[in-house]
Design a protein around this motif. Sequence first.
Motif, PDB file in Angstrom:
ATOM      1  N   ASP A 113       0.793  -1.224   0.000  1.00  0.00           N
ATOM      2  CA  ASP A 113       0.000   0.000   0.000  1.00  0.00           C
ATOM      3  C   ASP A 113       0.828   1.278   0.000  1.00  0.00           C
ATOM      4  OD1 ASP A 113       1.028  -0.369   2.500  1.00  0.00           O
ATOM      5  OD2 ASP A 113      -0.856  -0.027   3.587  1.00  0.00           O
ATOM      6  N   CYS A 114       2.169   1.158   0.055  1.00  0.00           N
ATOM      7  CA  CYS A 114       3.005   2.358  -0.008  1.00  0.00           C
ATOM      8  C   CYS A 114       4.445   1.974  -0.324  1.00  0.00           C
ATOM      9  CB  CYS A 114       2.956   3.159   1.304  1.00  0.00           C
ATOM     10  SG  CYS A 114       3.848   2.381   2.671  1.00  0.00           S
ATOM     11  N   LYS A 115       5.203   2.959  -0.787  1.00  0.00           N
ATOM     12  CA  LYS A 115       6.629   2.797  -1.009  1.00  0.00           C
ATOM     13  C   LYS A 115       7.314   4.059  -0.509  1.00  0.00           C
ATOM     14  CE  LYS A 115       9.853   1.110  -4.536  1.00  0.00           C
ATOM     15  NZ  LYS A 115       9.934   0.580  -5.932  1.00  0.00           N
ATOM     16  N   VAL A 116       8.382   3.879   0.272  1.00  0.00           N
ATOM     17  CA  VAL A 116       9.071   5.008   0.885  1.00  0.00           C
ATOM     18  C   VAL A 116      10.513   5.035   0.378  1.00  0.00           C
ATOM     19  CG1 VAL A 116       9.729   6.158   3.027  1.00  0.00           C
ATOM     20  CG2 VAL A 116       7.623   4.794   2.933  1.00  0.00           C
ATOM     21  N   ALA A 140       0.175   8.654  -6.002  1.00  0.00           N
ATOM     22  CA  ALA A 140       0.414  10.009  -5.515  1.00  0.00           C
ATOM     23  C   ALA A 140       1.704  10.000  -4.705  1.00  0.00           C
ATOM     24  CB  ALA A 140      -0.759  10.485  -4.658  1.00  0.00           C
ATOM     25  N   GLU A 141       2.270  11.198  -4.466  1.00  0.00           N
ATOM     26  CA  GLU A 141       3.534  11.282  -3.730  1.00  0.00           C
ATOM     27  C   GLU A 141       3.482  12.407  -2.706  1.00  0.00           C
ATOM     28  OE1 GLU A 141       6.536   9.604  -7.218  1.00  0.00           O
ATOM     29  OE2 GLU A 141       6.450  11.768  -6.838  1.00  0.00           O
ATOM     30  N   HIS A 142       4.148  12.163  -1.574  1.00  0.00           N
ATOM     31  CA  HIS A 142       4.332  13.171  -0.544  1.00  0.00           C
ATOM     32  C   HIS A 142       5.836  13.398  -0.405  1.00  0.00           C
ATOM     33  CE1 HIS A 142       0.163  12.493   1.136  1.00  0.00           C
ATOM     34  NE2 HIS A 142       0.357  11.367   0.465  1.00  0.00           N
ATOM     35  N   TRP A 143       6.281  14.645  -0.503  1.00  0.00           N
ATOM     36  CA  TRP A 143       7.702  14.971  -0.377  1.00  0.00           C
ATOM     37  C   TRP A 143       7.932  15.760   0.903  1.00  0.00           C
ATOM     38  CZ3 TRP A 143       8.734  17.241  -5.964  1.00  0.00           C
ATOM     39  CH2 TRP A 143       8.792  16.190  -6.876  1.00  0.00           C
ATOM     40  N   THR A 144       8.923  15.331   1.690  1.00  0.00           N
ATOM     41  CA  THR A 144       9.352  16.075   2.879  1.00  0.00           C
ATOM     42  C   THR A 144      10.850  16.289   2.800  1.00  0.00           C
ATOM     43  OG1 THR A 144       7.606  15.087   4.241  1.00  0.00           O
ATOM     44  CG2 THR A 144       9.468  16.119   5.392  1.00  0.00           C
ATOM     45  N   VAL A 145      11.277  17.545   2.782  1.00  0.00           N
ATOM     46  CA  VAL A 145      12.705  17.865   2.718  1.00  0.00           C
ATOM     47  C   VAL A 145      13.314  17.693   4.104  1.00  0.00           C
ATOM     48  CG1 VAL A 145      14.411  19.668   2.244  1.00  0.00           C
ATOM     49  CG2 VAL A 145      12.391  19.441   0.771  1.00  0.00           C
ATOM     50  N   VAL A 146      14.429  16.972   4.166  1.00  0.00           N
ATOM     51  CA  VAL A 146      15.120  16.794   5.444  1.00  0.00           C
ATOM     52  C   VAL A 146      16.466  17.521   5.469  1.00  0.00           C
ATOM     53  CG1 VAL A 146      13.986  14.623   5.971  1.00  0.00           C
ATOM     54  CG2 VAL A 146      16.126  14.583   4.693  1.00  0.00           C
ATOM     55  N   ILE A 168      12.440  12.814   1.805  1.00  0.00           N
ATOM     56  CA  ILE A 168      11.720  11.556   1.932  1.00  0.00           C
ATOM     57  C   ILE A 168      10.502  11.608   1.016  1.00  0.00           C
ATOM     58  CG2 ILE A 168      10.499   9.984   3.486  1.00  0.00           C
ATOM     59  CD1 ILE A 168      13.502  10.206   4.020  1.00  0.00           C
ATOM     60  N   GLU A 169      10.365  10.586   0.182  1.00  0.00           N
ATOM     61  CA  GLU A 169       9.231  10.490  -0.728  1.00  0.00           C
ATOM     62  C   GLU A 169       8.375   9.308  -0.301  1.00  0.00           C
ATOM     63  OE1 GLU A 169       9.425  10.851  -5.270  1.00  0.00           O
ATOM     64  OE2 GLU A 169       9.336   8.663  -4.967  1.00  0.00           O
ATOM     65  N   VAL A 170       7.102   9.575   0.004  1.00  0.00           N
ATOM     66  CA  VAL A 170       6.151   8.519   0.355  1.00  0.00           C
ATOM     67  C   VAL A 170       5.161   8.390  -0.802  1.00  0.00           C
ATOM     68  CG1 VAL A 170       4.416   7.712   1.977  1.00  0.00           C
ATOM     69  CG2 VAL A 170       6.406   9.004   2.805  1.00  0.00           C
ATOM     70  N   GLN A 171       5.149   7.228  -1.436  1.00  0.00           N
ATOM     71  CA  GLN A 171       4.240   6.965  -2.550  1.00  0.00           C
ATOM     72  C   GLN A 171       3.030   6.179  -2.026  1.00  0.00           C
ATOM     73  OE1 GLN A 171       6.462   4.807  -5.516  1.00  0.00           O
ATOM     74  NE2 GLN A 171       8.109   6.334  -5.616  1.00  0.00           N
ATOM     75  N   PHE A 227       3.648   0.838  -7.822  1.00  0.00           N
ATOM     76  CA  PHE A 227       4.786   1.720  -7.565  1.00  0.00           C
ATOM     77  C   PHE A 227       5.979   1.433  -8.473  1.00  0.00           C
ATOM     78  CE2 PHE A 227       2.592   0.787  -3.488  1.00  0.00           C
ATOM     79  CZ  PHE A 227       1.912   2.001  -3.390  1.00  0.00           C
ATOM     80  N   GLY A 228       5.772   0.763  -9.593  1.00  0.00           N
ATOM     81  CA  GLY A 228       6.865   0.441 -10.512  1.00  0.00           C
ATOM     82  C   GLY A 228       7.426   1.681 -11.191  1.00  0.00           C
ATOM     83  N   GLU A 229       8.722   1.597 -11.581  1.00  0.00           N
ATOM     84  CA  GLU A 229       9.374   2.723 -12.247  1.00  0.00           C
ATOM     85  C   GLU A 229       8.782   2.992 -13.628  1.00  0.00           C
ATOM     86  OE1 GLU A 229      12.044   4.790 -10.893  1.00  0.00           O
ATOM     87  OE2 GLU A 229      10.968   3.836  -9.233  1.00  0.00           O
TER      88      GLU A 229
END
Length: 476
Positions: free
Chosen positions: A380-383, A403-409, A451-454, A459-461
């Motif tokens: 259900d997700c790929k990090v 969809a993707e969530h991006w968090t800059v660290v 960090i990218e949470v898909q 989730f294939g390339e």
Amino acid sequence: MPLIPVILSGGAGTRLWPVSRRAHPKPFMRLVDGESLAEKTFRRALSVAAGGPVLTVTSRDYYFYTRDLYDGIVGEDHEHPFLLEPVGRNTAPAIALAALYLERKFGPEASLLVLPADHLIRDEAAFRTAVDEAQALAARDYLVTFGIHPTQPETGFGYIRKGQRIENSSGREVAAFVEKPDAETAREYVASGDYDWNSGMFCFQAGAFIKALEQHAPDVHEAVTACWAGMDRFRQPLEIPAEEFGQCPAISVDYAVMEKSDRSAVVAGDFGWSDIGSWKAISELYESDAAGNRIHGRAVLVESTDCFVQGDKRLVAAVGVKDLVIVDTGDAVLVADRERAQDVKEVVNQLTDLEDEAAEFHQTVHRPWGSYSVLEDADDCKVKRLVVKPGQVLSLQKHHRRAEHWTVVRGTAKVRLGDREFLLEANESTYIPTGTLHRLENAGTGDVHLIEVQTGDYFGEDDIVRYEDIYGRVQA
């Protein structure tokens, strides 16, 4: 006339899985001293090029990473050219196009020194002496290969049967190229003293090789000539046209030219050569302890002898075993009998049949813009953790199934989301809905980590649709 090293960099190195994989193959493996085989080969090429260029034949998949390695050695403003293959066609077409390129640039008497990118040579001075001898023979229109004196019966190498000595040279005529033998035949070859290992390194003049190719492999000559006619020769890297190159026969230079020519010669290569073709060969680069064990990384061996252990971050422990190869890369573990190290390729064959990504990708995957590491891969997700190098930019793209969530660290990222552009600082996030055009850029001077949470159902390339890409990855 100039001597131009030609580095051939390709192939999956399946016998060295799980460290060598198709997306990050054997030339990029780092050895015990921390340097990769590709870097060592480039330094070796520079040492014999006398200030001239080094030509590398590789694929677009490996170009950016190889270029970055070279930049780290000679700086970013070097003039070492690249020829990029769209598909693999073995060594004859690759060498032929290199010869055509160098003939046009330096003339037919320019000498090519063909070097695989994944060999190790310990005695650089003896290597340069052998190259001088080979270049002298190449000037006499010989097609020269380097023969390695066998130290043991080896079934993983082809052999060269040496003929009579060439006048005014220490080189010998080639009596025959011999296929990889069985164990008994290999012992006979070594005992006779008439055979050398075939190293896969060559030296010849560009014009002489092209003439021999036309005589002995006219179909290859015709195909590469068509490739050359279709190339834009005023840009770098120099890309070989896919349609024309796809028509080239897939054949080795040994089969196409060397074994058919009556001008093939062999120069003795007594310079500490190894093709690093198995985990047994890798293990021999390390010092052993009193029990014969060789260890790289964190390992505890109890009542175990003659083992090789290579770990990444985790502790590896073994009890009561002997003659094993144990390699842990974090996402895969190999356990094999040392004497069956050549058979590791069968693991890759089975993984390929199962369409398992472990045959191709590491947990960390290198890209032209940097790299990403897979932290979790669930239904259900790929990090992922992305590292984007300064000045680099990902393609303008969208996804149909995630969809993707991006968090800059770390660092500051420049983001395009639809028609908007904005900056993301450390500890800031954004959301990219399915089907939305987006792009990530690092306009700063330090690496950007995020960090990218898909989320989604796939989730294939291959769920990446590119619209713009500075690395030439947009499909027509």
